[in-house]
Design a protein around this motif. Structure first.
Motif, mmCIF file in Angstrom:
data_model
loop_
_atom_site.group_PDB
_atom_site.id
_atom_site.type_symbol
_atom_site.label_atom_id
_atom_site.label_comp_id
_atom_site.label_asym_id
_atom_site.label_seq_id
_atom_site.Cartn_x
_atom_site.Cartn_y
_atom_site.Cartn_z
ATOM 1 N N ASP A 77 -6.019 8.849 -10.174
ATOM 2 C CA ASP A 77 -5.303 7.964 -10.745
ATOM 3 C C ASP A 77 -4.648 6.952 -9.750
ATOM 4 O O ASP A 77 -4.363 5.526 -10.086
ATOM 5 N N ASP A 78 -4.252 7.364 -8.439
ATOM 6 C CA ASP A 78 -3.430 6.512 -7.616
ATOM 7 C C ASP A 78 -3.879 6.926 -6.153
ATOM 8 O O ASP A 78 -3.550 7.962 -5.742
ATOM 9 N N HIS A 79 -4.822 6.345 -5.588
ATOM 10 C CA HIS A 79 -5.453 6.529 -4.349
ATOM 11 C C HIS A 79 -4.348 6.509 -3.267
ATOM 12 O O HIS A 79 -4.633 6.871 -2.244
ATOM 13 N N GLU A 80 -3.137 6.097 -3.433
ATOM 14 C CA GLU A 80 -2.125 6.001 -2.557
ATOM 15 C C GLU A 80 -1.602 7.281 -2.416
ATOM 16 O O GLU A 80 -0.807 7.981 -1.690
ATOM 17 N N ILE A 81 -1.690 8.204 -3.632
ATOM 18 C CA ILE A 81 -1.099 9.625 -3.446
ATOM 19 C C ILE A 81 -2.278 10.446 -2.752
ATOM 20 O O ILE A 81 -3.188 10.818 -3.266
ATOM 21 N N LEU A 82 -1.608 11.189 -1.735
ATOM 22 C CA LEU A 82 -2.690 11.937 -0.730
ATOM 23 C C LEU A 82 -2.335 13.291 -1.102
ATOM 24 O O LEU A 82 -1.210 13.832 -1.360
ATOM 25 N N MET A 83 -3.613 13.967 -1.190
ATOM 26 C CA MET A 83 -3.495 15.504 -1.713
ATOM 27 C C MET A 83 -4.096 16.386 -0.615
ATOM 28 O O MET A 83 -4.491 17.404 -1.194
ATOM 29 N N SER A 84 -4.537 15.910 0.436
ATOM 30 C CA SER A 84 -4.984 16.676 1.731
ATOM 31 C C SER A 84 -4.858 16.025 2.920
ATOM 32 O O SER A 84 -4.202 14.712 2.883
#
Length: 210
Positions: A77-84
């Motif tokens: 939903d928010d590509h600015e939030i990095l998950m890796s």
């Protein structure tokens, strides 16, 4: 579990971030420093280290890949939030953080080091672990044990964790279940899983003490 008080001669850390600040080899060596004659001061300098700034090919030849320098996984939903961490991507994303990089075969790099006996290696390359390991000619390398991050398998390249466990068994490694239990809040939020594999002809430390 795998080694006793003798420090392994060769340890490899293969990852896509800072090779010192984020290296679990330092933590492993620190454990040895408490169980052998190694001093903590000696862990921080004068180590014989080889470092290469490259990515590992998912083929047996060099290849050009799309490499997201910031993150393979992002919040949908928010590509600015990095998950890796960063890594090879295959989804033709159009973020300005993706670059074309040349990746080298892992086996070629081992050969450049004279194909040493690797007592332990850690592989954490954001979903490309299975694809890279499948390029190895296992009968020509001497890797005694390895830790592999597996929770991202199947998200970038074919082959999920269960398929990977079966593959490692087929190439001669025992899966040491629940060997890695250390965690933190970030790892728990991301669902991080690390699996330890030991080659079937390598006795565990408790077996050698019998």
């Amino acid at each position: 579990m795998v080694f006793s008080s003798r420090l392994a001669a060769w340890m490899l850390k293969l990852l896509v971030t800072h090779s010192i600040l984020n290296s679990n080899i330092i933590g492993l060596a620190s454990w040895w420093s408490q169980n052998s004659s190694i001093t903590k001061k000696g862990l921080r300098k004068n180590r014989k280290v080889y470092s290469i700034q490259t990515c590992f090919s998912t083929e047996q030849n060099p290849q050009i890949v799309d490499f997201d320098l910031h993150a393979v996984w992002r919040d949908p939903d928010d590509h600015e939030i990095l998950m890796s961490m960063g890594g090879i991507v295959t989804d033709n994303r159009d973020y300005n953080t993706t670059e074309k990089l040349q990746c080298l075969p892992f086996y070629s790099i081992l050969l450049a080091l004279d194909n040493p006996t690797v007592h332990w290696m850690s592989l954490d390359i954001e979903g490309a672990e299975f694809a890279v390991l499948k390029t190895l000619p296992w009968d020509k390398v001497d890797i005694q044990s390895l830790t592999v991050e597996t929770h991202m398998l199947g998200s970038v390249f074919p082959g999920d964790r269960e398929e990977f466990l079966a593959y490692m068994d087929s190439v001669g490694y025992n899966h040491i279940k629940d060997a890695h239990q250390g965690t933190n809040s970030i790892r728990e939020a991301l669902g991080t899983i690390d699996d330890l594999f030991v080659r079937k002809d390598v006795p565990l430390a408790e077996e050698r003490r019998k």
